[in-house]
Design an enzyme around this catalytic site. Structure first.
Site, PDB file in Angstrom:
ATOM      1  CE  LYS A  43      -0.782  17.374  18.157  1.00 55.04           C
ATOM      2  NZ  LYS A  43       0.105  18.330  18.852  1.00 55.04           N
ATOM      3  CG  ASP A  89      -2.295  17.569  21.540  1.00 53.26           C
ATOM      4  OD1 ASP A  89      -1.430  18.465  21.559  1.00 53.26           O
ATOM      5  OD2 ASP A  89      -3.473  17.798  21.187  1.00 53.26           O
TER       6      ASP A  89
END
Ligand code: NDP
Ligand code: 2IT
Length: 448
Positions: free
Chosen positions: A128, A168
């Site tokens: 991430k 995201d």
């Protein structure tokens, strides 16, 4: 907390080392509580320090992003990429732009992503990235300059077989486009290193819909298996009206359900006539927030400024699709009191550990995000396949594959739940164990 003294030791060490990372510790605690049922069955887990290894990222890249705003002022943001685990494939996971981004949030997301990607059965490791840059209120040019400067550092750490970022929270096709454009210029090749790209830039049809649609496909499986039922006539509430929430709402309606409440950071709209999702999508094109504007189009709808009020709306099914830790114990109690019997996480870790336990103790069917929101990254995996083989699949083809993947994820969670707990519906335990098994076995195969 855990029965295994081995796990107790590992977790105690972790809490000492990372006491300033509450979200990361929360995500690890939840997973280790499930793994507790597995460690005694395979002594190699302890012998080879699998848990100590799996809770530490392989690498964290931290960097500064400087950029010039529209007034000519130099701005500075902090950014990072957490490359958590590459045992089963290249690092894969989204990029988040939000003022709250810090190492704890990046690590929890990358850790969850590792197990989520494993559940999809596609060859993707977990990662991430993000920055405390807040795109809200920034001009298009400012966003472009920020994204370009972000990539001027990140480009050296990513690649189609190394690390493949996507969107995201706060990062959609526009931001991905600017990042991919800069990456491509530097590398001088069209390699598809990003997913959730615009269709014309090599993105996959169906990626924009995938997380929200996949969430509904997962819930369909739960309804079928546990209630012999479907979405028809069900009252559904959805927090967040972004990429995930709006597509979940669209699919719920297609499947015959009724979405009666939605939220964004401006507040909550409760519309007993059924939320007008087309209006929300249209308003979103030109407005930063939309819930505070809905009532002027539908005067009978009820508006509340407090985003937590969504959990007070009586419903059958609740889908938290905004951000982490949206549902604390008090909201869980409210939901159960008002008749909610199924909660499905579209966001990553939107439910606290106490709230999750409360749902389970009160027979609420519960779909954990790492399983139920895996449709987004699954279609990212399909986008990687299309890019690598120079193919473009139709929307129907992608949607059908997504549907099959979500059914398979449900089956794997269901089977692991039965095997390890004796219960068919402990999908939290099922998802954690099924995701963990493939990763730790690959780690053992690859040596220390
Ligand atoms: P977006 O930025 O597109 O949308 C987020 C939405 O949530 C916006 O409507 C935002 O409101 C709202 N929101 C944020 N914080 C709050 C809050 N505290 N209360 C109420 N509403 C809030 O993000 P995504 O839809 O992409 O992501 C949402 C969640 O889903 C995140 O947890 C993400 O990690 C997860 N996820 C995303 C995937 C993807 O493919 N995009 C895949 C799997 C999971 P506003 O616009 O007003 O800020
Ligand atoms: O949390 C997630 O699964 C995502 N943000 C999607 C990641 C991806 O690589 O598509």
């Amino acid at each position: 907390m855990f029965k295994s003294t081995y796990l107790m030791g590992v977790y105690a060490d972790l809490t000492k080392r990372y006491q300033d990372q509450p979200e990361f510790l929360q995500a690890v605690e939840e997973v280790l509580s499930s793994i507790d049922l597995l460690v005694d069955k395979d002594p190699r887990i302890q012998q080879q320090a699998i848990v100590e290894r799996i809770v530490e990222p392989e690498r964290i890249i931290k960097f500064r992003v400087s950029w010039v705003d529209d007034s000519g002022k130099v701005q500075v943001n902090r950014a990072m990429r957490v490359q958590f685990n590459s045992a089963i494939g290249p690092y894969k996971g989204g990029i988040r732009f939000h003022s709250s981004v810090n190492e704890s949030i990046m690590k929890f997301l990358a850790f969850e992503q590792t197990l989520k990607n494993s559940l999809t059965c596609l060859p993707m490791g977990g990662a991430k990235g993000g920055s405390d840059f807040d795109p809200r209120g920034k001009s298009d040019n400012e966003i472009m300059r920020f994204c370009q400067n972000y990539i001027l550092e990140l480009y050296r750490h990513i690649g189609p077989r190394m690390d493949v970022p996507a969107g995201d929270l706060g990062v959609g096709a526009r931001e991905i486009g600017y990042m991919y454009g800069m990456y491509k210029r530097i590398e001088n090749e069209f390699s598809g290193t990003f997913t959730s790209k615009g269709i014309e830039s090599g993105g996959s049809l169906g990626r924009a819909e995938a997380t929200g649609y996949g969430l509904c496909y997962f819930v369909e499986e739960m309804l079928k298996a546990f209630k012999n039922d479907d979405f028809k006539g069900k009252r559904v509430i959805i927090s967040g009206a972004g990429k995930v929430g709006s597509m979940a709402a669209e699919k719920v309606i297609q499947l015959g359900g009724k979405v009666i409440a939605m939220s964004d950071i401006s507040g909550v709209i409760h519309d007993e006539n059924g939320i007008d999702i087309d209006l929300i999508k249209n308003l979103s094109k030109t407005n930063l927030v939309v819930m505070d504007k809905y009532q002027s189009y539908h005067p009978n709808a009820i508006y509340s400024k407090n985003t937590k009020d969504i959990w007070k709306v009586p419903c059958d099914i609740a889908m938290p699709c905004a951000t982490q830790n949206e549902i604390y114990l008090d909201s869980a109690e409210e939901l159960v009191k008002n008749g909610c019997w199924l909660v499905a996480e579209g966001a990553n870790m939107p439910t606290t550990i106490e709230a999750t336990k409360y749902f389970r103790d009160h027979n609420v069917l519960f779909a954990p995000g790492k399983a139920s929101n895996a449709g987004g990254v699954a279609v990212s995996g399909l986008e990687m396949t299309q890019n690598a083989t120079f193919q473009n699949w139709s929307f129907e083809e992608v949607d059908e594959k997504l549907h099959l993947i979500m059914k398979r994820i449900f089956r794997r969670c269901h089977e692991a739940s039965l095997e390890y707990t004796g219960k068919p519906d402990d999908l939290v335990t099922g998802a954690n164990i099924a995701g963990f098994v493939k990763v730790y076995q690959a780690m053992i195969q690859q040596g220390v």
